[in-house]
Each structure stands twice: as C-alpha cells, then as structure tokens.
Design a protein around this motif. Sequence first.
Motif, PDB file in Angstrom:
ATOM      1  N   ASP A 333      39.518  48.280  46.678  1.00  0.00           N
ATOM      2  CA  ASP A 333      40.253  48.096  45.426  1.00  0.00           C
ATOM      3  C   ASP A 333      40.853  46.681  45.356  1.00  0.00           C
ATOM      4  O   ASP A 333      42.055  46.510  45.163  1.00  0.00           O
ATOM      5  N   PRO A 334      40.008  45.658  45.507  1.00  0.00           N
ATOM      6  CA  PRO A 334      40.520  44.294  45.610  1.00  0.00           C
ATOM      7  C   PRO A 334      41.214  43.806  44.350  1.00  0.00           C
ATOM      8  O   PRO A 334      41.959  42.822  44.393  1.00  0.00           O
ATOM      9  N   TRP A 335      41.005  44.500  43.234  1.00  0.00           N
ATOM     10  CA  TRP A 335      41.633  44.073  41.984  1.00  0.00           C
ATOM     11  C   TRP A 335      43.160  44.116  42.090  1.00  0.00           C
ATOM     12  O   TRP A 335      43.856  43.344  41.429  1.00  0.00           O
ATOM     13  N   VAL A 336      43.676  45.010  42.928  1.00  0.00           N
ATOM     14  CA  VAL A 336      45.121  45.089  43.122  1.00  0.00           C
ATOM     15  C   VAL A 336      45.658  43.808  43.746  1.00  0.00           C
ATOM     16  O   VAL A 336      46.827  43.466  43.593  1.00  0.00           O
ATOM     17  N   ASN A 337      44.781  43.080  44.458  1.00  0.00           N
ATOM     18  CA  ASN A 337      45.209  41.812  45.059  1.00  0.00           C
ATOM     19  C   ASN A 337      45.710  40.819  44.008  1.00  0.00           C
ATOM     20  O   ASN A 337      46.514  39.935  44.324  1.00  0.00           O
ATOM     21  N   MET A 338      45.220  40.945  42.767  1.00  0.00           N
ATOM     22  CA  MET A 338      45.719  40.064  41.711  1.00  0.00           C
ATOM     23  C   MET A 338      47.224  40.239  41.532  1.00  0.00           C
ATOM     24  O   MET A 338      47.951  39.264  41.309  1.00  0.00           O
ATOM     25  N   LEU A 339      47.677  41.486  41.623  1.00  0.00           N
ATOM     26  CA  LEU A 339      49.101  41.764  41.468  1.00  0.00           C
ATOM     27  C   LEU A 339      49.873  41.259  42.689  1.00  0.00           C
ATOM     28  O   LEU A 339      50.959  40.690  42.560  1.00  0.00           O
ATOM     29  N   ARG A 340      49.299  41.473  43.868  1.00  0.00           N
ATOM     30  CA  ARG A 340      49.976  41.011  45.087  1.00  0.00           C
ATOM     31  C   ARG A 340      50.140  39.488  45.079  1.00  0.00           C
ATOM     32  O   ARG A 340      51.219  38.967  45.394  1.00  0.00           O
ATOM     33  N   THR A 341      49.086  38.781  44.736  1.00  0.00           N
ATOM     34  CA  THR A 341      49.173  37.323  44.765  1.00  0.00           C
ATOM     35  C   THR A 341      50.074  36.786  43.657  1.00  0.00           C
ATOM     36  O   THR A 341      50.709  35.744  43.830  1.00  0.00           O
ATOM     37  N   THR A 342      50.164  37.511  42.536  1.00  0.00           N
ATOM     38  CA  THR A 342      51.097  37.089  41.487  1.00  0.00           C
ATOM     39  C   THR A 342      52.531  37.186  41.987  1.00  0.00           C
ATOM     40  O   THR A 342      53.337  36.267  41.795  1.00  0.00           O
TER      41      THR A 342
END
Length: 623
Positions: A333-342
């Motif tokens: 679910d790498p898309w969640v990484n967008m939230l983490r990096t934000t």
Amino acid sequence: MTEVAETESVPTPGEPDAPEELKLAAEFPEASREQWRELVAGVLRKSGAIDESFDGLPESKLVTRTYDGLEIQPLYTAEDAVEGTGFPGLPPFVRSARPEGAVTTGWDIRARYARRDAKATNAAILADLEGGVSSIWLRAGATGVPVADLGDALNEVYVDLAPVTLDAGEEYEAAANELFTLFAEREIPASAVTATLGADPIGLTARTGTAHPLAPAAELAARVATSHPKVRTIVADGLPFHEAGGSDAQELGAAIAAGVAYLRALTEAGLDVDAAAAQIEFRLAATADQFLTIAKFRAARRLWARVTEVSGGKGAGMRQHAVTSPAMLTQRDPWVNMLRTTLACFGAGVGGADAITVLPFDAAIGQPDAFSARIARNTHAVLLEESKLAGVIDPAGGSWYVENLTDELAKAAWREFTAIEAAGGIEAELASGALAARLAETWEKRSKRIGTRRDPITGVSEFPNLTEKTVIRDAAEELPGGGLPRHRYAEAFEALRDRADAHPSRPRVFLATLGPVAAHTARASFAANLFQAGGIEAVNPGAPEDVIAEFRASGTKIACLCGSNTSYAEEADSVAKALKEAGATSVLLAGKPGDHPDVTGYLFTGCDALEILTGTLNELGVQ
C-alpha cells in the motif's frame, strides 16, 4: 512647551491611547487544573482505565513515552514554559539558523537521483527542475552515475542556479574534481560556485563496517575552503543510525559526534573552528511523527551551537538537510507513503530545516517513476505555496509542548553524544560495536511495539488491502552493506504478506461469529484486520444458522470465535469444542484471555500479532 513629568505616559503622535488588556474567554468561568483532572478521571472510569479505588493523578494514565524515555504529558500550561530559546538567527539557534528564517525563499527543495544511467538521470533532473526542484542530490560512483559521466547527468543543468550535492561514497574526491572541472568548463567563477561535495567517511564506515580515514576529506575541505568559499565538503549523516532502528536522540547524538570528529580533523588540517563548522552539512531523518520531527531539528541546532561554542567558535548555526525517513516507507500500500512524507516534510519545514528531500512514495520498491517524482516535488509546492508554511519563522515556537519536547530531546541527545565522546568518539564506538548494540536494543523495542501493533503502520499492520495491485518499478541500485543494518518498520509484516502471496492459494481463517450481528461486528472486524496484516483472508459468513457447517465449507482448518463477552460466556466452550470435532486444528478467540479449555489462542489489543500470524501461516502450511 509644556513639560511632562517623568512618570507620565507619552502617547505616540497620531496613535490612539492603548486599549485595556484584552482577556480572551473573559465571559467564561476560569477553568482550573483540578476541574480538568475531574473530567479526565470521569472519562477514564467510563472506559475502564481506572476504577473508583484509583487515588493517583488521572493524567498519569495518558502519558506516552518515546523510545528515548521522554514522557509526553497530555496537557502543557504556562507553568511548563521553557526559557532560553533565543531569537531566530542568534545562538542557540533553536528558533532558526537565519534571522529571516525561510520567509523570503522557503526551504531548498532537494530531489535525490540514484540511477547509474546518466541520460535517464539527466532527464529526471530536468523534469524536476521544471517542476519546482531547486537543488540536486546526486549519487555518483559505484552505486550511482559513474564519476566520468557527471557531465552527461548534468547536461543543460544550470548548476550555478541549482546547487549539486554529491553522494559518491569512497569516490568523493574524484567526484568533486569532476564537478569542479564541469564548473570550470562552464566558466562559473570559483567564488560563485555553490555545492556540497558529500564527503562522509564516518557515514561510510557506519554503512560498510570498514574504517575510512578522515584526513583526506579534511584536506580536501581545507583546499576547497580557500578556493571555493560557498562550497561545503563534509556531510555528517544521521541516516545510518536512524535506519539501524535508532531513536531520535541516538540519531542526533551520533550525528553530533560525527560533526565533532570532523571538526577535529578539519582544524588539524588548518581551518579555524568557524571555518571548519561552515564546511559541514548535517543530514537528518524526518518522520511522520510531526512533533518529534519539529523538536529534532530545533534541538539539533541547539546542540551544534553549544559544540561550536565550547570548541572556541562563535556558536555556528547548523546547516540541515532533512530527508523523509526511508525506514518509515512501506512496499505494501505504498500510496499511504504520500501522507507519511507530507507529514515528515511539514515537520522538517516547521522545525527549520534548510533543505528537504521528500523521497517518492515508491522509493522502498525501486527506482521512482515520473509520477512518483512529480508527487514528491508537489508535496513541497502544496506546503510552501498553498499552505504558506514558510511564511512564519519558527511557527511552533512558544508552544509549551514543543518547547518542552525540544528541551528534553536536546538533553537526551546530549547524553548520547557525551557517552560516545567518553568512549573515545564516534569512530571508536563504531569499531567496538557499542553504538551498534545500543541501536539494536532500540530496534528490538521498536520491533516489539510494531509487532504488537502499538506502533501501527497504516496499510500494513492496520487496514491492509489484500486486493491491492502490485506496484512494479525498476530495481534500485544495490547499496553498500556490511556495517549497521538498514531496517524498514514494515519489513516483518511485509515478509508475511510475501509468504502468503507466494502460496498457491490465499490462506484463510474462518471467523465463527456468535450472537447477533451487532454483538460480534467489532471483534470480527478487529480479527479480520489482524489476519489480513499477514496476508490471510478472514472468511466471515456473518450470522449463520449453522456455524459448524459453514466452517466445514470454508476449506480452512483454523477458526476464530468473534462475539460479545456474554456470548463467550454462553457459547464459546461448546462452539470451540464442536469446531475441533469438525476438524479445526486451532480455535482462536477475539478478546482478552479467559478460561476456555478448547481455545488455543487469543486476539486482543496489544497481543503479539506477528507471532500469531507466523504461527497461523505455519499451521496452514504456508512456506
């Protein structure tokens, strides 16, 4: 002219008299800490966290602790104010290394490039520069663009406007010479060149386990300081210690210790303390814990100011390069990484980092594609241009919580730093393995919290998606190893997912729901979520008339009872026994451990999910 007595107040011409002091919430009754405590105690009693016999402070049940043992209180007031944070641009630089902060320019948007193909790297760099990137972090040498091809990688790049930070490992001097040749060919005056050469023998030692001398890097820095006044030579990298599982204080302590080792080497090479400090850039991880990230970058500047002050300098402002944590990135679910990096970029920006690298959301999978690179750079754009995050200097400054966290983290990091120094310095600590042992101890604690899901990982240990489409990327270049390990927080759960996905058929567990739907939904959802974290499908028939018949039809040999406490008391023992008679090799129960002779395990908040999932896969024959 009328004389004015010294005790009179003289209003400024053209300005109205000062208004009376404005009292916010003046129309409401004043609240006291005791009233707050009573309300907290009431909520805790309703939740079962305390009972009527509890005679302690109720807020003690709401205290959280970091991996450094710092206690984070649920409430901070003016009584918790911290003194001595100073002003932006002045020692101890807690509030900013520059008087103007990042108000006029924003932070430096630095993108990372780690391909061997120079032409592909060049295309990625040009696309990013057009999209708002302002500096280049370029891996060169054995794990990146060949040193001889640096010119091709930087073709058509205005390196006087987009500074280059090199990351060339052992080949830092050859890469530096190649970069200087490029500057000369483009007729950029030495006085105008801005770059970071990326020499980091200590970081290389930490990564490889092989000692690398500091003297050649220091000698290069001494030459560069004379010929190219705007070029930094050294990087003190905290990422090796962060990726090894270290805490924030351990990362800071080790990075500051590396900075001190470089200071010694640089002064031995002929630079004074201030000139030596100006040659060093610090690289630190930014995580999705926004408050700890804010505190980390503020505390780091305070620590370095103190080091340079006691070393005989003026107290230098630390040059900081923040990198969104590679350890927090997931492959699933790498898309969640967008939230983490934000969140990480937000924390680093609020904390005052000079340059920030947002790693693309697919960085844990392989080489980023054009889409993920675009999202990474647009993360900066949203925070800077739309959210106006850099429009205020030190926006977290004055927060009783943030100031306390900064102060406590600085003290914890200073203890780690002084322990390293007392043991002979960072090189000695790496050689002896003592630092590695402390990092491993923290990683063990972190792994246990991750395994019990007390540190949740969204999309992996929580709310996993078994039907997600696999993201395919070109393989990343192999990085040097042999020294400190590189961990990712999700690695253990993702290894179980890999096992389950490689099995010929999806492993399954049957959820034996007891009682009406309303009585079992919460625990059935909890159990399904836990099993899916290991790649195991939870078969949930709802509220069947014949649970045993449904189990036989499910094609699995493991069942999990899901119901209310009342239904457990009335039915759990008989249903568990019947399930075993129907062929169940294990019968689990979603709830706290109780006295049920045919139940072989329990699923509850804080249970060791990794152990349960591993055992379940083993029992199902998943290799």
